[in-house]
Design an enzyme around this catalytic site. Structure first.
Site, PDB file in Angstrom:
ATOM      1  N   LYS A 102       0.826  -1.213   0.000  1.00  0.00           N
ATOM      2  CA  LYS A 102       0.000   0.000   0.000  1.00  0.00           C
ATOM      3  C   LYS A 102       0.852   1.251   0.000  1.00  0.00           C
ATOM      4  CE  LYS A 102      -4.355  -1.603   1.956  1.00  0.00           C
ATOM      5  NZ  LYS A 102      -5.399  -1.373   2.953  1.00  0.00           N
ATOM      6  N   LYS A 145     -12.717  -4.098  -4.723  1.00  0.00           N
ATOM      7  CA  LYS A 145     -13.239  -2.728  -4.765  1.00  0.00           C
ATOM      8  C   LYS A 145     -12.269  -1.802  -5.470  1.00  0.00           C
ATOM      9  CE  LYS A 145     -13.754  -3.091  -0.461  1.00  0.00           C
ATOM     10  NZ  LYS A 145     -14.198  -3.565   0.836  1.00  0.00           N
ATOM     11  N   LYS A 176      -8.347 -10.949  -8.787  1.00  0.00           N
ATOM     12  CA  LYS A 176      -9.510 -11.168  -7.920  1.00  0.00           C
ATOM     13  C   LYS A 176     -10.470  -9.975  -7.988  1.00  0.00           C
ATOM     14  CE  LYS A 176      -8.393  -9.229  -3.489  1.00  0.00           C
ATOM     15  NZ  LYS A 176      -8.909  -9.197  -2.171  1.00  0.00           N
TER      16      LYS A 176
HETATM   17  P1  ATP Z   1      -9.672  -3.731  -1.486  1.00  0.00           P
HETATM   18  O1  ATP Z   1      -9.841  -3.730  -2.968  1.00  0.00           O
HETATM   19  O2  ATP Z   1      -9.901  -2.376  -0.858  1.00  0.00           O
HETATM   20  O3  ATP Z   1      -8.443  -4.439  -1.026  1.00  0.00           O
HETATM   21  P2  ATP Z   1     -11.404  -5.928  -1.363  1.00  0.00           P
HETATM   22  O4  ATP Z   1     -12.611  -5.740  -2.185  1.00  0.00           O
HETATM   23  O5  ATP Z   1     -10.306  -6.758  -1.946  1.00  0.00           O
HETATM   24  O6  ATP Z   1     -10.874  -4.554  -0.916  1.00  0.00           O
HETATM   25  P3  ATP Z   1     -11.174  -6.557   1.423  1.00  0.00           P
HETATM   26  O7  ATP Z   1     -11.784  -5.458   2.213  1.00  0.00           O
HETATM   27  O8  ATP Z   1      -9.701  -6.627   1.292  1.00  0.00           O
HETATM   28  O9  ATP Z   1     -11.861  -6.592  -0.030  1.00  0.00           O
HETATM   29  O10 ATP Z   1     -11.653  -7.954   1.965  1.00  0.00           O
HETATM   30  C1  ATP Z   1     -12.767  -8.186   2.786  1.00  0.00           C
HETATM   31  C2  ATP Z   1     -13.000  -9.683   2.836  1.00  0.00           C
HETATM   32  O11 ATP Z   1     -13.491 -10.147   1.577  1.00  0.00           O
HETATM   33  C3  ATP Z   1     -11.761 -10.520   3.135  1.00  0.00           C
HETATM   34  O12 ATP Z   1     -12.113 -11.590   3.996  1.00  0.00           O
HETATM   35  C4  ATP Z   1     -11.349 -11.043   1.777  1.00  0.00           C
HETATM   36  O13 ATP Z   1     -10.655 -12.266   1.848  1.00  0.00           O
HETATM   37  C5  ATP Z   1     -12.687 -11.214   1.085  1.00  0.00           C
HETATM   38  N1  ATP Z   1     -12.550 -11.034  -0.362  1.00  0.00           N
HETATM   39  C6  ATP Z   1     -12.233  -9.891  -0.997  1.00  0.00           C
HETATM   40  N2  ATP Z   1     -12.211 -10.066  -2.328  1.00  0.00           N
HETATM   41  C7  ATP Z   1     -12.521 -11.358  -2.554  1.00  0.00           C
HETATM   42  C8  ATP Z   1     -12.671 -12.157  -3.728  1.00  0.00           C
HETATM   43  N3  ATP Z   1     -12.501 -11.651  -4.935  1.00  0.00           N
HETATM   44  N4  ATP Z   1     -13.006 -13.457  -3.595  1.00  0.00           N
HETATM   45  C9  ATP Z   1     -13.192 -13.982  -2.376  1.00  0.00           C
HETATM   46  N5  ATP Z   1     -13.061 -13.290  -1.222  1.00  0.00           N
HETATM   47  C10 ATP Z   1     -12.733 -11.993  -1.297  1.00  0.00           C
END
Ligand code: ATP
Ligand code: LTN
Length: 342
Positions: free
Chosen positions: A118, A204, A201
């Protein structure tokens, strides 16, 4: 001891970093949390203090915190079974984080890969000290409640490892205080990929919105995005992550939602076209998320009631957190304020 308090405990949280959870957050995290409610004493919270480790618009943060809470409830978190709360409502998180900061090595914190990633994005000089100590606050979130398990994605494994190290270190220096928690890592099958870029993956912070399926989007938008999902030039519906990541992602989404094994889906689609698969995925996704969306909107229509539920959750959480913190303060040698019964 009541039946619920004798069960092993788990705790987890997701940052309020958007207006909507996406299908990855839902299938990869929330659905698992909901399941744990049967067998564990469960605590779920919204880490708003973690959210401000990067700049946030204050009004938006407040709104997103409520929206995230509403989606947890609409997605199946039962406030009678789980303790649902907002991190900043429980001041013990910040208080314990300070103590833990003081037993964390600077080098140890510097090795956290999420911080490295980050801070590299915006330039290390621009990164806040809060971002640097993010994992220590996360350790405090966990250790305050002495949970046995922390259900998180693989990206959070290193942070849970730090929480374990800090628990052991504190216990060794000051006497048995914390439970050493286990990371409950979700299976790879629960990973959902971006519709437009199916080797990344779903996230957001992805490059564009078209790869995302959001719980709060209009069903028409969702259907359109699934229809436009990237596949390949071939026409065969097969599960092959390497060569057919788009089709594989769609099959996995459908398999997770319908609980049908991938191989039986593949057999069903023999001789059919990608359009058939997309239509079925779209139908299954919308059928699952539409009730969550309408329930979330209902909950958001009455913010007073939502805030009341969150206040209730925070009071329950403080009941546990205050006890742990008092134990920690006594162990490190803080003089109790006059009038405190130790
Ligand atoms: P950012 O993009 O801000 O990193 P994010 O959308 O990847 O956010 P997080 O807030 O990092 O999501 O994750 C919240 C939860 O959702 C965690 O437990 C993470 O493992 C799960 N998660 C996030 N993206 C995925 C995905 N594509 N598939 C399965 N689980 C996910
Ligand atoms: N860093 C986590 C959110 C989080 C968390 C926690 C998860 C903050 N504190 C304590 C489990 C336990 C994330 O970004 N998913």
């Amino acid at each position: 001891m009541s039946e619920t308090t004798s069960r092993p405990r788990v705790l987890s949280g997701m940052q309020p970093s958007g207006n909507s959870l996406h299908l990855g957050n839902y299938l990869g995290a929330l659905v698992n949390w909901v399941k744990t409610q049967h067998d564990y004493q469960t605590l779920f919270f919204i880490p708003d203090m973690h959210a401000i480790t990067v700049a946030q618009d204050p009004a938006q943060l407040r709104e997103r915190t409520r929206k995230t809470a509403a989606q947890y409830i609409a997605g199946g978190i039962d406030v009678d079974k789980s303790i649902l709360f907002v991190q900043s409502h429980v001041p013990e998180h910040a208080q314990l984080a300070w103590v833990l900061n003081c037993i964390t090595g600077f080098g140890e914190a510097s090795r956290m890969t999420q911080f490295k990633d980050k801070s590299a994005k915006g330039g290390a000089e621009a990164a806040s000290v809060g971002l640097f100590t993010y994992p220590v606050l996360m350790a405090a979130d966990i250790l305050l409640y002495r949970p046995q398990g922390v259900p998180v994605g693989d990206d959070q494994r290193q942070h849970v490892e730090l929480a374990r190290d800090l628990a052991k270190r504190f216990n060794h220096r000051f006497g048995e205080t914390f439970t050493v928690p286990e990371a409950f890592i979700q299976k790879e099958g629960a990973r959902i990929y971006d519709l437009q870029n199916p080797t990344a993956k779903m996230s957001k912070s992805a490059s564009g919105p078209n790869g995302l399926i959001n719980l709060m989007d209009d069903p028409k938008v969702t259907a359109k995005r699934i229809k436009s999902a990237v596949t390949d030039a071939d026409t065969v519906i097969a599960h092959d992550r390497e060569n057919k990541p788009g089709v594989t992602n769609l099959l996995e989404i459908l398999s997770t939602l319908t609980e049908k094994p991938i191989q039986s889906l593949v057999a069903d689609y023999e001789g059919k076209m990608y359009g058939h698969l997309k239509a079925d995925v779209s139908e299954a996704v919308v059928a699952r998320i539409e009730p969550i969306r309408s329930r979330t909107l209902e909950l958001l229509d009455d913010p007073g009631e939502l805030d009341r539920l969150l206040a209730q959750g925070a009071a329950k959480a403080r009941g546990i957190a205050a006890e742990t913190l008092a134990d920690v303060y006594a162990k490190v040698g803080f003089l109790p304020p006059m009038g405190t019964v130790v």
